[in-house]
Enzyme design. Structure first.
Site: not given
Ligand code: ASP
Length: 338
Positions: A14, A86-87
Site C-alpha cells: 500500500t 502490511t498484510d
Molecule cells: N495488500 C497490501 C499489502 O500487504 C496491504 C497493505 O500494504 O497494507 O501489500
C-alpha cells in the site's frame, strides 16, 4: 555532523500504490518515489533507494524474502529499511530476523492508508523508520534489538509484532511484550530490549539456510472442527506436497477430542507444531488430561510450539525444514520458545 548511510529497499504494498484511471489502487511507486515524497529524509541520512519489487505483500514468497535477506546481508549501509505491504509484515520481519544477524539497524515499515486517502501514513512511517535507524541508542543496540518493525511511531520486535486489525491505522501491536521504543517529536524514546535467547538458539541450530521451499499447512482449530482436511492431506499421495503442519490450537494447547486419532497420524507423518490460536503466548505443558489436551498431544508426538503466534510458528517451521533439520532438532528448537 555526518549523516548515516541508510539503504531503503522497496518491495511494494500500500505504501507504494497509486490510483489507476478508474481510481483503484495499483502497485506503482518505487523506492525513489517513496524517498522523494519525504524531503526531510535527506537531512537525516544519506539515502540509497532500491526498488526490489512492486508486489502486494499478500503475494510475496519465502524465496523472495530469502533473496531479500541476502541483499540486506550484503549491504554496506549503516542501516537498512524495507518498505512493503502490511498484510504479511509480521511474517516477513520474523523471517528476516531468523536469517540475519547485523550490527546495523534493520527495519521493516509499511502503510495502512493508501496515498489517495486523506492523511496517508506511508510518508510518516518511512520518516519514523529512518529516524529510528539513525538514532544512537538504536544503533548501539542494533544486534540486541534484531529486526524491527516501525509503524505509527512505535518500534516493535520482529518475533512479537502482529497485525491485529485489517484496516485501522493503528493495526500493529506487540501484545505479549509491548513496543521497544516510541517516537516523540523528533526523538526515539527507548522502552525495552527484547529477550532474544530463543532467536539466538534458533539461529545457531539453523546454521546456513539454503534449501528450497517447504510447504507448511496451517490448520486453524475451531469449535467442532471435524478434521477432514487433515485426513484428506494424510490420505493423499505425498501429503499434497506438505512437509510440515502448524496446528493453531485452542487455549493452552487443546484440540477437539474427536481429532485424537488424526492428530496422532499427523504427528507420525510430518513435523506438526502446536501453536496458540489465541495469537501467541506460552502454552500449558502439564495441566490438563485427555487425549487432545497438552499432555496427550505431546505424548502423541506433536511438537510444542512455544509462545510464537501460529503465523510465526509456520515461518519458523518452514525455515527449519528448508534448513534440512530432522524432527528431533525441530522439536528441540521450538522448545526454546517457551
Ligand atoms: N495488500 C497490501 C499489502 O500487504 C496491504 C497493505 O500494504 O497494507 O501489500
Amino acid at each position: 555532523m555526518s549523516r548515516p548511510r541508510i539503504h531503503i529497499l522497496a518491495l511494494g504494498g500500500t505504501i507504494a500504490t497509486r490510483p489507476d484511471a478508474s481510481g483503484v489502487m495499483q502497485m506503482g511507486a518505487g523506492a525513489d518515489d517513496l524517498v522523494k515524497a519525504v524531503p526531510l529524509l535527506g537531512t537525516l541520512a544519506e539515502i540509497e533507494a532500491e526498488t526490489v519489487s512492486r508486489v502486494g505483500s499478500h503475494s510475496l514468497s519465502f524465496d523472495q524474502i530469502h533473496a531479500l535477506a541476502a541483499r540486506i546481508a550484503a549491504s554496506t549501509a549503516e542501516g537498512v529499511i524495507v518498505t512493503q505491504g502490511t498484510d504479511t509484515l509480521e511474517e516477513t520481519a520474523f523471517l528476516l530476523d531468523l536469517l540475519l544477524e547485523r550490527d546495523v539497524p534493520v527495519i521493516v515499515t509499511a502503510a495502512m492508508r493508501n496515498p489517495s486517502l486523506t492523511s496517508p501514513d506511508g510518508p510518516g512511517n518511512l520518516l519514523a523508520a529512518v529516524r529510528v535507524a539513525c538514532d544512537p541508542w538504536i544503533r548501539d543496540h542494533a544486534r540486541s534489538l534484531g529486526v524491527m518493525a516501525v509503524m505509527l511511531d512505535e518500534v516493535y520486535a520482529a518475533a512479537d509484532v502482529i497485525k491485529a486489525h485489517p484496516t485501522r491505522l493503528n493495526a500493529f501491536a506487540s501484545p505479549q511484550t509491548g513496543p521497544l521504543a516510541a517516537l516523540v517529536e523528533d526523538r526515539v524514546v527507548p522502552l525495552s530490549l527484547p529477550v532474544r535467547d530463543a532467536v539466538a538458539a534458533t539461529r545457531k541450530r539453523l546454521g546456513k539456510v539454503d534449501g528450497t521451499a517447504q510447504p507448511v499447512a496451517l490448520l486453524w482449530m475451531g469449535l467442532d472442527e471435524p478434521g477432514r482436511l487433515i485426513d484428506a492431506m494424510l490420505g493423499a499421495s505425498d501429503h499434497l506436497g506438505y512437509r510440515g503442519a502448524v496446528v493453531a490450537a485452542m487455549g493452552g494447547g487443546h484440540i477437539p477430542e474427536r481429532l485424537a486419532e488424526v492428530a496422532g497420524r499427523l504427528a507420525s507423518a510430518m513435523p506438526a507444531v502446536v501453536s496458540p490460536r489465541a495469537g501467541g503466548g506460552p502454552m500449558l505443558r502439564q495441566t490438563y488430561g485427555g487425549p487432545t489436551s497438552e499432555i496427550g498431544l505431546r505424548k502423541a508426538g506433536l511438537i510444542w510450539g512455544g509462545r510464537l503466534h501460529p503465523l510465526k510458528a509456520r515461518v519458523l517451521l518452514e525455515t527449519c525444514l528448508r534448513a534440512g533439520l530432522p524432527r528431533a532438532a525441530i522439536a528441540e528448537l521450538f522448545d526454546a520458545w517457551g
